[in-house]
Design a protein around this motif. Structure first.
Motif, PDB file in Angstrom:
ATOM      1  N   TYR A  60      -4.102   6.420  20.217  1.00 40.60           N
ATOM      2  CA  TYR A  60      -3.404   6.359  18.923  1.00 40.60           C
ATOM      3  C   TYR A  60      -3.764   7.624  18.156  1.00 40.60           C
ATOM      4  N   VAL A  92       1.325   9.979  25.004  1.00 38.04           N
ATOM      5  CA  VAL A  92       1.661   9.447  23.682  1.00 38.04           C
ATOM      6  C   VAL A  92       3.048   9.933  23.263  1.00 38.04           C
ATOM      7  N   LEU A 107       2.731   9.001  13.515  1.00 32.78           N
ATOM      8  CA  LEU A 107       1.867   8.323  14.482  1.00 32.78           C
ATOM      9  C   LEU A 107       2.431   8.537  15.876  1.00 32.78           C
ATOM     10  N   THR A 109       1.620   7.255  20.018  1.00 33.93           N
ATOM     11  CA  THR A 109       0.809   6.337  20.824  1.00 33.93           C
ATOM     12  C   THR A 109       1.471   6.097  22.175  1.00 33.93           C
ATOM     13  N   ASP A 111       0.957   2.975  23.258  1.00 34.16           N
ATOM     14  CA  ASP A 111       0.980   1.517  23.137  1.00 34.16           C
ATOM     15  C   ASP A 111       2.409   1.112  22.758  1.00 34.16           C
ATOM     16  N   ALA A 115       4.062   0.082  19.085  1.00 31.84           N
ATOM     17  CA  ALA A 115       5.058   1.017  18.535  1.00 31.84           C
ATOM     18  C   ALA A 115       6.352   0.271  18.238  1.00 31.84           C
ATOM     19  N   GLU A 215      -7.558  11.249  16.406  1.00 33.00           N
ATOM     20  CA  GLU A 215      -7.446   9.906  16.978  1.00 33.00           C
ATOM     21  C   GLU A 215      -7.712   8.897  15.859  1.00 33.00           C
ATOM     22  N   VAL A 221      -6.797   1.080  14.078  1.00 37.01           N
ATOM     23  CA  VAL A 221      -5.882   0.463  15.050  1.00 37.01           C
ATOM     24  C   VAL A 221      -5.772  -1.038  14.769  1.00 37.01           C
ATOM     25  N   ARG A 225      -2.435  -3.201  13.856  1.00 36.09           N
ATOM     26  CA  ARG A 225      -2.036  -4.434  14.563  1.00 36.09           C
ATOM     27  C   ARG A 225      -1.800  -5.552  13.556  1.00 36.09           C
TER      28      ARG A 225
END
Ligand code: URA
Length: 241
Positions: A60, A92, A107, A109, A111, A115, A215, A221, A225
């Motif tokens: 991230y 990313v 941002l 990522t 993930d 995202a 990072e 993070v 979430r």
């Protein structure tokens, strides 16, 4: 781990996009065409279109995007990209987009699942923009921006608006339509001269010079979430100050 989550972790698609790949029969686990209900265990061999995949550790990154850099992984016109600028060892990709001439918080990522949620309007992720426009802003123009502006693709949701100067304002949106700030300001008669995103989902650029990235911490993070899980019912909206 569910196969769609595994594919998202391998950076090939969002979870939803991964489901499409599975439905299209392009994914094999241990040589067998996989289904949506397939689970992947350690040691399983997963292939997409015959190419072996491995989930990579999640990364991230917060970038202070400078002007003149495009928010894609590759640009057909050869312009510098945010992915090239960051040059991260993981695959990313940007979460949403900023126009080439927009600066500020972006941002990136690998993930895909997070995202995807962050970009979903349901989670109402706050994006705070500092905007310089042509002409002096009237109270009425600020009120209209806050209440919602009729654009070609529908009316914008209520936004928070704060005057920063005669031609400068802060606009907090949770939608992410293409060129939204520019279209909103144009819609109230004030074309944008300069656009900067000061914060994204609570992440600010403190300590980050233009073109630099860092990072995210574990706590940051976790906070992302949390934002992308619960919709805040208490958020103030539609106010102009
Ligand atoms: N709105 C815009 O018009 N441009 C951006 O880059 C971001 C939001």
């Amino acid at each position: 781990m569910r196969l769609n989550a595994y594919l998202a972790r391998a950076g090939v698609a969002s979870r939803r996009g991964a489901e499409d790949l599975i439905r299209e029969g392009r994914v094999r686990v241990n040589g067998e065409v996989a289904g949506l209900a397939t689970f992947v265990d350690a040691g399983d061999r997963v292939e997409l279109d015959g190419r072996a995949l491995a989930p990579e550790p999640l990364a991230y990154v917060l970038l202070h995007k400078p002007a003149g850099v495009v928010t894609t992984a590759r640009d057909p016109h050869g312009r510098p990209t945010v992915v090239g600028l960051v040059g991260h060892e993981r695959r990313v990709v940007p979460v949403g987009r900023l126009d080439a001439d927009t600066t500020g918080a972006l941002l990136l990522t690998n993930d895909g699942a997070l995202a995807h949620r962050l970009m979903h309007p349901r989670y109402e992720v706050d994006k705070v923009y500092e905007v310089e426009v042509e002409g002096d802003l009237s109270d009425e123009a600020l009120r209209r921006l806050a209440a919602g502006v009729e654009l070609g693709d529908g009316r914008t949701a209520p936004a928070r608006v704060r005057r920063l100067g005669p031609s400068r304002l802060e606009l907090t949106l949770h939608e992410g339509r293409k060129h939204q700030v520019k279209r909103m300001c144009e819609g109230v008669g004030h074309p944008v001269r300069r656009l900067h995103r000061r914060a994204y989902a609570g992440l600010t650029l403190e300590g980050l010079a233009p073109g630099r990235w860092r990072e995210l911490s574990r706590d940051e993070v976790d906070a992302l979430r949390a934002v992308a899980t619960a919709r805040s019912p208490t958020r103030a909206r539609g106010r102009s100050l």
